[in-house]
Design a protein around this motif. Structure first.
Motif, PDB file in Angstrom:
ATOM      1  N   GLU B  54       0.824  -9.489  -0.520  1.00 11.71           N
ATOM      2  CA  GLU B  54       1.239  -9.288   0.862  1.00 11.71           C
ATOM      3  C   GLU B  54       2.570  -8.556   0.884  1.00 11.71           C
ATOM      4  O   GLU B  54       3.373  -8.689  -0.023  1.00 11.71           O
ATOM      5  CB  GLU B  54       1.386 -10.630   1.566  1.00 11.71           C
ATOM      6  CG  GLU B  54       0.064 -11.232   1.958  1.00 11.71           C
ATOM      7  CD  GLU B  54       0.235 -12.241   3.059  1.00 11.71           C
ATOM      8  OE1 GLU B  54      -0.333 -12.046   4.115  1.00 11.71           O
ATOM      9  OE2 GLU B  54       0.950 -13.213   2.857  1.00 11.71           O
ATOM     10  N   PRO B  55       2.811  -7.832   1.931  1.00 13.84           N
ATOM     11  CA  PRO B  55       4.111  -7.178   2.024  1.00 13.84           C
ATOM     12  C   PRO B  55       5.207  -8.209   2.250  1.00 13.84           C
ATOM     13  O   PRO B  55       4.944  -9.380   2.413  1.00 13.84           O
ATOM     14  CB  PRO B  55       3.947  -6.268   3.228  1.00 13.84           C
ATOM     15  CG  PRO B  55       2.933  -6.951   4.055  1.00 13.84           C
ATOM     16  CD  PRO B  55       1.999  -7.615   3.097  1.00 13.84           C
ATOM     17  N   GLY B  56       6.401  -7.735   2.309  1.00 15.49           N
ATOM     18  CA  GLY B  56       7.549  -8.630   2.359  1.00 15.49           C
ATOM     19  C   GLY B  56       7.554  -9.552   3.558  1.00 15.49           C
ATOM     20  O   GLY B  56       7.267  -9.170   4.676  1.00 15.49           O
ATOM     21  N   THR B 134       7.271   1.547  -1.859  1.00 17.71           N
ATOM     22  CA  THR B 134       6.062   2.361  -1.719  1.00 17.71           C
ATOM     23  C   THR B 134       4.936   1.643  -2.441  1.00 17.71           C
ATOM     24  O   THR B 134       4.895   1.648  -3.675  1.00 17.71           O
ATOM     25  CB  THR B 134       6.262   3.766  -2.319  1.00 17.71           C
ATOM     26  OG1 THR B 134       7.406   4.369  -1.713  1.00 17.71           O
ATOM     27  CG2 THR B 134       5.047   4.644  -2.064  1.00 17.71           C
ATOM     28  N   PRO B 137      -1.106   3.078  -5.055  1.00 16.76           N
ATOM     29  CA  PRO B 137      -2.429   3.362  -4.464  1.00 16.76           C
ATOM     30  C   PRO B 137      -3.443   2.240  -4.665  1.00 16.76           C
ATOM     31  O   PRO B 137      -4.244   1.965  -3.767  1.00 16.76           O
ATOM     32  CB  PRO B 137      -2.869   4.637  -5.187  1.00 16.76           C
ATOM     33  CG  PRO B 137      -1.605   5.299  -5.584  1.00 16.76           C
ATOM     34  CD  PRO B 137      -0.637   4.204  -5.891  1.00 16.76           C
ATOM     35  N   ILE B 140      -2.891  -0.235  -2.040  1.00 17.59           N
ATOM     36  CA  ILE B 140      -3.396   0.258  -0.751  1.00 17.59           C
ATOM     37  C   ILE B 140      -4.921   0.112  -0.698  1.00 17.59           C
ATOM     38  O   ILE B 140      -5.491  -0.219   0.336  1.00 17.59           O
ATOM     39  CB  ILE B 140      -2.998   1.740  -0.551  1.00 17.59           C
ATOM     40  CG1 ILE B 140      -1.474   1.868  -0.426  1.00 17.59           C
ATOM     41  CG2 ILE B 140      -3.697   2.336   0.668  1.00 17.59           C
ATOM     42  CD1 ILE B 140      -0.877   1.241   0.803  1.00 17.59           C
ATOM     43  N   GLN B 143      -5.444  -3.451   0.067  1.00 18.38           N
ATOM     44  CA  GLN B 143      -4.855  -3.851   1.339  1.00 18.38           C
ATOM     45  C   GLN B 143      -4.608  -2.606   2.194  1.00 18.38           C
ATOM     46  O   GLN B 143      -3.469  -2.173   2.363  1.00 18.38           O
ATOM     47  CB  GLN B 143      -3.549  -4.591   1.088  1.00 18.38           C
ATOM     48  CG  GLN B 143      -3.743  -5.856   0.270  1.00 18.38           C
ATOM     49  CD  GLN B 143      -2.413  -6.422  -0.177  1.00 18.38           C
ATOM     50  OE1 GLN B 143      -1.986  -6.189  -1.284  1.00 18.38           O
ATOM     51  NE2 GLN B 143      -1.765  -7.142   0.704  1.00 18.38           N
ATOM     52  N   PRO B 144      -5.683  -2.046   2.704  1.00 15.28           N
ATOM     53  CA  PRO B 144      -5.555  -0.757   3.399  1.00 15.28           C
ATOM     54  C   PRO B 144      -4.730  -0.806   4.674  1.00 15.28           C
ATOM     55  O   PRO B 144      -4.387   0.237   5.226  1.00 15.28           O
ATOM     56  CB  PRO B 144      -7.013  -0.387   3.698  1.00 15.28           C
ATOM     57  CG  PRO B 144      -7.772  -1.670   3.637  1.00 15.28           C
ATOM     58  CD  PRO B 144      -7.064  -2.527   2.638  1.00 15.28           C
ATOM     59  N   TYR B 145      -4.414  -2.001   5.125  1.00 15.52           N
ATOM     60  CA  TYR B 145      -3.623  -2.140   6.355  1.00 15.52           C
ATOM     61  C   TYR B 145      -2.129  -1.941   6.113  1.00 15.52           C
ATOM     62  O   TYR B 145      -1.340  -1.891   7.051  1.00 15.52           O
ATOM     63  CB  TYR B 145      -3.846  -3.523   6.975  1.00 15.52           C
ATOM     64  CG  TYR B 145      -3.666  -4.650   5.987  1.00 15.52           C
ATOM     65  CD1 TYR B 145      -2.411  -5.164   5.703  1.00 15.52           C
ATOM     66  CD2 TYR B 145      -4.762  -5.174   5.303  1.00 15.52           C
ATOM     67  CE1 TYR B 145      -2.246  -6.175   4.779  1.00 15.52           C
ATOM     68  CE2 TYR B 145      -4.603  -6.195   4.383  1.00 15.52           C
ATOM     69  CZ  TYR B 145      -3.346  -6.692   4.121  1.00 15.52           C
ATOM     70  OH  TYR B 145      -3.184  -7.689   3.197  1.00 15.52           O
ATOM     71  N   LEU B 146      -1.712  -1.835   4.842  1.00 10.11           N
ATOM     72  CA  LEU B 146      -0.284  -1.703   4.553  1.00 10.11           C
ATOM     73  C   LEU B 146       0.247  -0.331   4.933  1.00 10.11           C
ATOM     74  O   LEU B 146      -0.448   0.671   4.778  1.00 10.11           O
ATOM     75  CB  LEU B 146      -0.032  -1.904   3.061  1.00 10.11           C
ATOM     76  CG  LEU B 146      -0.230  -3.289   2.484  1.00 10.11           C
ATOM     77  CD1 LEU B 146       0.005  -3.255   0.979  1.00 10.11           C
ATOM     78  CD2 LEU B 146       0.706  -4.279   3.147  1.00 10.11           C
ATOM     79  N   PRO B 147       1.507  -0.285   5.378  1.00 13.99           N
ATOM     80  CA  PRO B 147       2.134   1.034   5.512  1.00 13.99           C
ATOM     81  C   PRO B 147       2.266   1.645   4.125  1.00 13.99           C
ATOM     82  O   PRO B 147       2.405   0.924   3.133  1.00 13.99           O
ATOM     83  CB  PRO B 147       3.503   0.720   6.131  1.00 13.99           C
ATOM     84  CG  PRO B 147       3.779  -0.689   5.761  1.00 13.99           C
ATOM     85  CD  PRO B 147       2.429  -1.381   5.700  1.00 13.99           C
ATOM     86  N   ARG B 148       2.201   2.934   4.045  1.00 16.31           N
ATOM     87  CA  ARG B 148       2.275   3.597   2.736  1.00 16.31           C
ATOM     88  C   ARG B 148       3.709   3.686   2.243  1.00 16.31           C
ATOM     89  O   ARG B 148       3.962   4.013   1.079  1.00 16.31           O
ATOM     90  CB  ARG B 148       1.675   4.989   2.823  1.00 16.31           C
ATOM     91  CG  ARG B 148       0.163   5.077   2.690  1.00 16.31           C
ATOM     92  CD  ARG B 148      -0.611   4.104   3.544  1.00 16.31           C
ATOM     93  NE  ARG B 148      -2.046   4.360   3.548  1.00 16.31           N
ATOM     94  CZ  ARG B 148      -2.951   3.517   4.006  1.00 16.31           C
ATOM     95  NH1 ARG B 148      -2.588   2.321   4.514  1.00 16.31           N
ATOM     96  NH2 ARG B 148      -4.234   3.833   3.985  1.00 16.31           N
ATOM     97  N   PHE B 149       4.629   3.405   3.118  1.00 15.95           N
ATOM     98  CA  PHE B 149       6.049   3.391   2.766  1.00 15.95           C
ATOM     99  C   PHE B 149       6.730   2.387   3.683  1.00 15.95           C
ATOM    100  O   PHE B 149       6.451   2.350   4.884  1.00 15.95           O
ATOM    101  CB  PHE B 149       6.654   4.788   2.962  1.00 15.95           C
ATOM    102  CG  PHE B 149       8.151   4.830   2.792  1.00 15.95           C
ATOM    103  CD1 PHE B 149       8.724   5.089   1.553  1.00 15.95           C
ATOM    104  CD2 PHE B 149       8.999   4.619   3.882  1.00 15.95           C
ATOM    105  CE1 PHE B 149      10.105   5.132   1.410  1.00 15.95           C
ATOM    106  CE2 PHE B 149      10.381   4.667   3.734  1.00 15.95           C
ATOM    107  CZ  PHE B 149      10.928   4.922   2.489  1.00 15.95           C
ATOM    108  N   MET B 150       7.611   1.567   3.129  1.00 15.14           N
ATOM    109  CA  MET B 150       8.332   0.605   3.949  1.00 15.14           C
ATOM    110  C   MET B 150       9.826   0.725   3.640  1.00 15.14           C
ATOM    111  O   MET B 150      10.233   0.613   2.476  1.00 15.14           O
ATOM    112  CB  MET B 150       7.838  -0.819   3.655  1.00 15.14           C
ATOM    113  CG  MET B 150       8.430  -1.866   4.579  1.00 15.14           C
ATOM    114  SD  MET B 150       7.877  -3.556   4.167  1.00 15.14           S
ATOM    115  CE  MET B 150       6.238  -3.549   4.884  1.00 15.14           C
ATOM    116  N   ALA B 151      10.595   0.975   4.666  1.00 12.07           N
ATOM    117  CA  ALA B 151      12.038   1.103   4.455  1.00 12.07           C
ATOM    118  C   ALA B 151      12.609  -0.213   3.955  1.00 12.07           C
ATOM    119  O   ALA B 151      12.115  -1.288   4.303  1.00 12.07           O
ATOM    120  CB  ALA B 151      12.715   1.517   5.759  1.00 12.07           C
TER     121      ALA B 151
END
Lengths: 161, 218
Positions: B54-56, B134, B137, B140, B143-151
């Protein structure tokens, strides 16, 4: 079309708890979130066709990062997010934290905002708010404050071709 | 069970503290791209947490491992390396900063999961506060729902700080998942609790030597 409604029900109580937990964490979550069920639907001014296509996607949490994240979104066209027309009156996209595709519908809210989400009143927890949209770029964020707090605001930049 | 419920249920009992006392540590899994790695991958670690990518999650930078073997502590450490050298023992889940006089500051870490562990000698090539993320791939694809880049920021899986290791795709970085310290969870990176990686970041200069040992023991 895969129904997202059961997941919506399951998730309905979670954000309130998480919002309480997040309260002391000093996060930068935007306070401008709607109360689910508080809105009635109005005709939307955004059409499905404006969303359909290939997009470079990136996210940010602080306004100072927006410009550089916009450039990053453009660079992400090598791994685009594809929004296709749905079998009914919607577009095929993902919900937060769910790898399945759902047919989502554009919904105008009585608060004057436009939402994108499953078949439910506008501003429902699983919805995204479409903050702005043009031919080349759109900006969205999740209505659920916990999800928005994690992912931030999404910038979609239309990929060439 | 949703991914976030799953994560919550997997807290392994490590004592984790935040100065704000919030006790809230939902987290994201920091996974790095692996292509182009110049190091041999070796045998699986004995412990592996099966955590969904999962993302942050939003967490504070102050989180540290406060108790137990993975808490930051000064230990006896026999080494001929100069002070300021980082020595990582992957199997033990420890990162040592050599202090001299057979002493080292020891941090608990999370390491690469099965098939993603490596050893080598590198140097810290760059340091970054709240690094961007980032997703690779393959992540991604799952988890295709993730942004491809996260600040970079508090919601970013890279955590509060990152030390880049040579020209590799690997880093020593923070995490918003302090419960993963002591486990094999990453794709080859080394993670510390955010408060601990901030402490490490301030002690280590660019150019510092980093020795990664796999299969070593004290």
């Amino acid at each position: 079309m895969v129904s997202a409604y059961p997941a919506s029900l399951i998730r309905a109580g979670i954000p309130a708890i998480l919002v309480l937990l997040l309260g002391g964490c000093g996060t930068t979550i935007d306070e401008a979130v709607v109360t689910p069920g508080a809105l009635t639907e109005r005709p939307a001014t955004i059409r499905n066709e404006q969303l359909i296509g290939k997009w470079g996607v990136a996210s940010y949490r602080e306004e100072k990062d927006r410009k550089r994240v916009e450039a990053q979104a453009r660079a992400q066209c090598r791994l685009p997010y594809i929004i296709a027309k749905g079998p009914s009156d919607g577009v095929m996209m993902h919900l937060a934290d769910d790898a399945k595709l759902y047919e989502l519908r554009i919904k105008g809210g009585s608060d004057g905002k436009t939402y994108l989400g499953p078949e439910a009143p506008p501003g429902e927890w699983q919805d995204r708010e479409i903050i702005s949209i043009s031919e080349k770029e759109m900006i969205m964020r999740f209505v659920d404050p916990e999800v928005h707090g994690r992912y931030g605001t999404f910038i979609y930049v239309r990929c060439p071709g | 069970m949703t991914p976030r419920h799953s994560l919550l249920s997997r807290f392994n009992g490590l004592a984790v503290a935040t100065r704000r006392g919030a006790g809230f540590f939902l987290a994201g899994l920091a996974v790095m791209a692996l292509s182009g790695a110049a190091f041999g991958r070796q045998q699986a670690a004995p412990i592996s947490m099966d955590i969904g990518d999962e993302p942050g999650r939003v967490a504070t930078a102050e989180q540290i491992v406060e108790e137990g073997p993975f808490a930051r502590q000064l230990v006896f450490f026999r080494s001929s390396e100069p002070a300021g050298t980082i020595v990582i023992h992957t199997n033990e889940r420890f990162l040592y900063v050599v202090q001299g006089n057979n002493r080292a500051l020891r941090y608990g870490i999370g390491v690469g999961r099965e098939g993603f562990q490596w050893s080598g000698l590198v140097r810290v090539s760059r340091k970054a506060e709240w690094p961007d993320w980032t997703p690779p791939p393959e992540m991604i694809a799952r988890q295709p729902y993730l942004p491809r880049f996260m600040a970079g920021g508090p919601g970013n899986p890279m955590g509060a700080r990152a030390l880049y290791l040579g020209s590799t795709v690997y880093r020593i970085h923070g995490t918003n998942q302090p419960e993963t310290i002591g486990h094999a969870v990453s794709s080859g990176c080394f993670r510390l609790a955010n408060g601990d990686v901030i402490d490490l970041f301030e002690r280590i200069a660019v150019g510092a030597k980093v020795i990664i040992r796999h299969g070593a023991s004290i």
